[in-house]
Design a protein around this motif. Structure first.
Motif, PDB file in Angstrom:
ATOM      1  N   SER A 559      -1.265   9.376   0.414  1.00  0.00           N
ATOM      2  CA  SER A 559      -0.818   9.229  -0.975  1.00  0.00           C
ATOM      3  C   SER A 559      -0.255   7.835  -1.213  1.00  0.00           C
ATOM      4  O   SER A 559       0.170   7.141  -0.274  1.00  0.00           O
ATOM      5  CB  SER A 559       0.253  10.277  -1.295  1.00  0.00           C
ATOM      6  OG  SER A 559       1.427  10.025  -0.545  1.00  0.00           O
ATOM      7  N   LEU A 560      -0.206   7.434  -2.474  1.00  0.00           N
ATOM      8  CA  LEU A 560       0.357   6.125  -2.816  1.00  0.00           C
ATOM      9  C   LEU A 560       1.846   6.082  -2.469  1.00  0.00           C
ATOM     10  O   LEU A 560       2.352   5.072  -1.978  1.00  0.00           O
ATOM     11  CB  LEU A 560       0.147   5.840  -4.303  1.00  0.00           C
ATOM     12  CG  LEU A 560       0.645   4.476  -4.800  1.00  0.00           C
ATOM     13  CD1 LEU A 560      -0.042   3.343  -4.053  1.00  0.00           C
ATOM     14  CD2 LEU A 560       0.425   4.345  -6.311  1.00  0.00           C
ATOM     15  N   ALA A 561       2.548   7.190  -2.694  1.00  0.00           N
ATOM     16  CA  ALA A 561       3.981   7.226  -2.385  1.00  0.00           C
ATOM     17  C   ALA A 561       4.224   7.001  -0.898  1.00  0.00           C
ATOM     18  O   ALA A 561       5.165   6.297  -0.511  1.00  0.00           O
ATOM     19  CB  ALA A 561       4.572   8.573  -2.821  1.00  0.00           C
ATOM     20  N   GLU A 562       3.377   7.568  -0.059  1.00  0.00           N
ATOM     21  CA  GLU A 562       3.529   7.394   1.389  1.00  0.00           C
ATOM     22  C   GLU A 562       3.302   5.942   1.790  1.00  0.00           C
ATOM     23  O   GLU A 562       4.055   5.383   2.593  1.00  0.00           O
ATOM     24  CB  GLU A 562       2.544   8.319   2.129  1.00  0.00           C
ATOM     25  CG  GLU A 562       2.558   8.175   3.636  1.00  0.00           C
ATOM     26  CD  GLU A 562       3.815   8.721   4.304  1.00  0.00           C
ATOM     27  OE1 GLU A 562       3.931   8.554   5.540  1.00  0.00           O
ATOM     28  OE2 GLU A 562       4.668   9.285   3.605  1.00  0.00           O
ATOM     29  N   ILE A 563       2.288   5.301   1.223  1.00  0.00           N
ATOM     30  CA  ILE A 563       1.997   3.904   1.564  1.00  0.00           C
ATOM     31  C   ILE A 563       3.125   2.997   1.079  1.00  0.00           C
ATOM     32  O   ILE A 563       3.527   2.059   1.785  1.00  0.00           O
ATOM     33  CB  ILE A 563       0.643   3.475   0.965  1.00  0.00           C
ATOM     34  CG1 ILE A 563      -0.498   4.220   1.665  1.00  0.00           C
ATOM     35  CG2 ILE A 563       0.446   1.973   1.062  1.00  0.00           C
ATOM     36  CD1 ILE A 563      -0.530   4.046   3.172  1.00  0.00           C
ATOM     37  N   GLU A 564       3.654   3.265  -0.109  1.00  0.00           N
ATOM     38  CA  GLU A 564       4.762   2.443  -0.603  1.00  0.00           C
ATOM     39  C   GLU A 564       5.989   2.592   0.294  1.00  0.00           C
ATOM     40  O   GLU A 564       6.733   1.628   0.510  1.00  0.00           O
ATOM     41  CB  GLU A 564       5.090   2.827  -2.050  1.00  0.00           C
ATOM     42  CG  GLU A 564       4.015   2.365  -3.042  1.00  0.00           C
ATOM     43  CD  GLU A 564       4.366   2.700  -4.473  1.00  0.00           C
ATOM     44  OE1 GLU A 564       4.940   3.785  -4.699  1.00  0.00           O
ATOM     45  OE2 GLU A 564       4.065   1.891  -5.364  1.00  0.00           O
ATOM     46  N   ALA A 565       6.200   3.788   0.833  1.00  0.00           N
ATOM     47  CA  ALA A 565       7.343   3.998   1.719  1.00  0.00           C
ATOM     48  C   ALA A 565       7.128   3.334   3.075  1.00  0.00           C
ATOM     49  O   ALA A 565       8.046   2.728   3.637  1.00  0.00           O
ATOM     50  CB  ALA A 565       7.583   5.496   1.909  1.00  0.00           C
ATOM     51  N   VAL A 566       5.901   3.415   3.591  1.00  0.00           N
ATOM     52  CA  VAL A 566       5.619   2.908   4.939  1.00  0.00           C
ATOM     53  C   VAL A 566       5.558   1.385   4.972  1.00  0.00           C
ATOM     54  O   VAL A 566       6.065   0.753   5.900  1.00  0.00           O
ATOM     55  CB  VAL A 566       4.298   3.519   5.467  1.00  0.00           C
ATOM     56  CG1 VAL A 566       3.822   2.796   6.716  1.00  0.00           C
ATOM     57  CG2 VAL A 566       4.486   4.993   5.765  1.00  0.00           C
ATOM     58  N   THR A 567       4.938   0.786   3.953  1.00  0.00           N
ATOM     59  CA  THR A 567       4.793  -0.672   3.959  1.00  0.00           C
ATOM     60  C   THR A 567       6.002  -1.367   3.357  1.00  0.00           C
ATOM     61  O   THR A 567       6.180  -2.567   3.548  1.00  0.00           O
ATOM     62  CB  THR A 567       3.512  -1.101   3.217  1.00  0.00           C
ATOM     63  OG1 THR A 567       3.517  -0.550   1.893  1.00  0.00           O
ATOM     64  CG2 THR A 567       2.283  -0.609   3.946  1.00  0.00           C
ATOM     65  N   ASN A 568       6.814  -0.623   2.603  1.00  0.00           N
ATOM     66  CA  ASN A 568       8.141  -1.106   2.194  1.00  0.00           C
ATOM     67  C   ASN A 568       8.106  -2.477   1.533  1.00  0.00           C
ATOM     68  O   ASN A 568       8.841  -3.391   1.895  1.00  0.00           O
ATOM     69  CB  ASN A 568       9.076  -1.147   3.408  1.00  0.00           C
ATOM     70  CG  ASN A 568      10.533  -1.272   3.002  1.00  0.00           C
ATOM     71  OD1 ASN A 568      10.910  -0.851   1.910  1.00  0.00           O
ATOM     72  ND2 ASN A 568      11.344  -1.853   3.878  1.00  0.00           N
ATOM     73  N   GLU A 569       7.228  -2.623   0.540  1.00  0.00           N
ATOM     74  CA  GLU A 569       7.156  -3.897  -0.179  1.00  0.00           C
ATOM     75  C   GLU A 569       7.606  -3.713  -1.616  1.00  0.00           C
ATOM     76  O   GLU A 569       7.499  -2.637  -2.183  1.00  0.00           O
ATOM     77  CB  GLU A 569       5.724  -4.431  -0.168  1.00  0.00           C
ATOM     78  CG  GLU A 569       5.294  -4.903   1.202  1.00  0.00           C
ATOM     79  CD  GLU A 569       3.896  -5.507   1.202  1.00  0.00           C
ATOM     80  OE1 GLU A 569       3.401  -5.852   2.280  1.00  0.00           O
ATOM     81  OE2 GLU A 569       3.300  -5.630   0.116  1.00  0.00           O
TER      82      GLU A 569
END
Length: 569
Positions: A559-569
């Motif tokens: 999900s987009l939310a997961e990628i935003e959390a993992v890459t933290n940008e």
């Protein structure tokens, strides 16, 4: 054409009835063996056949009754009749016992050796019934949930037994140790460890607090509480774990590190790395599960984009130089490094590794556990390796200038060197080496490729749902205007029995692969900043961590939310 003898009996029957191609059956059997799951489970996962169709075919072909288990209550199933490990490894469920007959549900009725084993061990005649594999998976999930509930019941039921055996031990008393072999405590810890392995946990946390004691599993990167034993057990549990890992049970004032080896069956052992920490209300203990069978060393399964894989293969194929992998703790660096070593693990190469500790055993590789107390550091291990006629070296982590200097000199003198650093991305790894004191020329002449990575949770394929995300939010996340052409659909987590309500199941790699080009080499020689190096790498086509994650979003993997959390940008 006859099916290969190595294929499951059910697989051969499907091929003979033209319901499955031979090459597909062989590939599914191989994938199932690699993943340590059954043929039918892999067949359904591959979507070559629906679970219902497989069950109908099996029942009709082998003359076995088809049974619907959707309404079965796990609490009423026969217990302690058959060895749990046999049932788990073969995906068999005892449904009910009638006289000297045991009715066993399975999605593959051709597992005759398993049925004979049950008959031999129990003296009961096995009556096989076919069930749908997807229904079987859900029932096993409910049985595991019941097992977790049973842990709570266990601790409550046996509290009186344990109370009688508990002693308050003075940590300064010499030669006085509590009896830690109480059967209920031993069984309880064994169950916690086995449930953690079966549930795919990477870590198990035993945590004492002022008013409660809890045990948590880390699954797919997220901590989940599984049970709260009575506080009166905390010292008993800590002592038992310390005995298992050969630690000093009388020492509760300083951290200790140990190891447990647990034999699951004849063919599988699991190691646990044990760490104890004195806290305000008792010893917190964390067990890292080092399950070699769960680690895939196939580069195709790590999730690289084609251009990333091509760059990695080109670097690994070089005769000498250095490849660095970077990322936070728990981001999968060890698996990546061992995947590269596995590619090079041939009879004509001498490969040595220094690790703290060794997490994956690989036949053909000389592995050394670093022991700083005994003077065996990464640097001293590297020096010893260089006197052992090496071809390929792997050092678990470059922590200081001495280790970096030896590793770089090894890479410059005809050896292939792999290692890790703790930095946020690939470009900043180069400046980290320079900050350690390594000369720019030595960095530029030795490093071939740097890879940064993260692990993102995969969406559960059984319950993920399409979601509409505003165009502005997609653009803000990093998507280019031309990517928002309506050709793909983002998904969001929901939660179901398969994923235990989290909406995610399993993890996938997010990678940033940066080969060291001539232009980047010139920047290093000029003491260029991490920003300068990153800009040049992006010009040359490097996919950064965020965009690597966004590609997984476009494919519906996460999900987009997961990628935003993992890459933290």
């Amino acid at each position: 054409m006859e099916a290969s003898a190595g294929i499951s009996g059910l697989g051969r029957a499907l091929v003979q009835n033209n319901l499955l191609l031979l090459q597909d059956a062989e590939a599914i059997q191989q994938q199932a063996a690699s993943a340590h799951i059954g043929f039918v489970e892999q067949l359904v996962l591959s979507r070559k056949m629906a679970s219902r169709d497989v069950a109908l075919f099996a029942a009709r072909t082998f003359g076995v009754p088809l049974f619907d288990i959707t309404a079965v209550n796990p609490s009423v199933l026969p217990k302690n009749v058959v060895d749990e490990e046999l049932l788990a490894s073969r995906r068999l469920v005892p449904l009910y016992k009638r006289g000297n007959k045991l009715f066993v549900g399975t999605s593959d009725p051709t597992q005759t050796s398993a049925f004979h084993a049950i008959t031999f061990k129990t003296g009961l005649a096995v009556e096989v019934v076919v069930v749908e594999d997807e229904q079987l998976t859900k029932l096993i999930g409910r049985m595991r949930e019941n097992a977790a509930d049973a842990i709570n019941d266990f601790t409550r039921d046996d509290l009186n037994v344990l109370d009688g055996a508990i002693e308050v031990v003075d940590p300064d008393a010499v030669g006085h140790q509590p009896d830690v072999d109480d059967a209920p405590v031993v069984k309880f810890i064994q169950k916690i460890l086995l449930d953690g392995i079966r549930g795919g946990a990477s870590d198990i946390h035993f945590e004492p607090y002022e008013k409660f004691y809890r045990i948590r599993y880390r699954v797919d990167g997220e901590l989940r509480e599984v049970v709260r034993p009575p506080q009166v057990l905390k010292d008993k549990l800590a002592s038992r774990i310390k005995v298992m890992s050969r630690l000093d049970i009388s020492e509760k004032r300083v951290p200790q590190d140990g190891r447990i080896k647990l034999s699951i069956d004849k063919h599988r052992t699991v190691d646990f790395r044990v760490s104890t920490l004195p806290t305000l209300y008792g010893e917190k203990i964390v067990l890292r599960i080092l399950d070699q069978s769960a680690a895939s060393l196939d580069i195709e399964q790590l999730g690289f984009e084609p251009e990333q894989k091509q760059a990695i293969m080109a670097a690994v194929a070089r005769p000498y130089g250095m490849v660095l992998v970077t990322g936070p703790t728990g981001s999968g660096k060890t698996v990546s490094l061992y995947t590269f070593l596995n590619l090079l693990n041939q009879p004509d190469r001498n490969i040595s590794t220094a690790e703290d500790p060794v997490e994956i055993n690989l036949a053909g590789v000389n592995q050394v556990n670093v022991n700083e107390k005994a003077g065996l550091t990464f640097a001293s291990a590297l020096r010893a390796f260089l006197r052992q006629d090496p071809d390929v070296l792997m050092v678990g982590e470059i922590r200081d200038y001495e280790t970096a200097d030896i590793a770089i000199k090894a890479a410059q003198t005809g050896h292939m060197v792999f290692s890790t650093l703790h930095t946020n991305d690939a470009p900043s790894t180069l400046t980290r080496l320079l900050n350690m004191g390594v000369a720019p020329f030595n960095v530029a002449s030795s490093v071939l490729l740097i890879m940064a990575q993260r692990l993102a949770r995969r969406l559960c394929n059984h319950c993920k749902k399409p979601v509409d995300i505003p165009k502005e939010a997609l653009l803000a996340a990093g998507f280019a205007e031309e990517e928002l052409d309506g050709s793909w659909q983002p998904y969001a987590p929901v939660g179901c029995d398969e994923c235990r309500g989290s909406g995610y199941k399993g993890r996938t790699g997010i990678y940033e692969v940066m080969p060291i080009s001539d232009a980047i080499t010139r920047l290093i020689m000029k003491n260029g900043t991490a920003i300068d190096i990153a800009d040049q790498a992006l010009l040359e086509g490097m996919i950064d961590l965020r965009h690597s994650g966004l590609i997984k979003v476009k494919r519906g993997i996460t999900s987009l939310a997961e990628i935003e959390a993992v890459t933290n940008e």
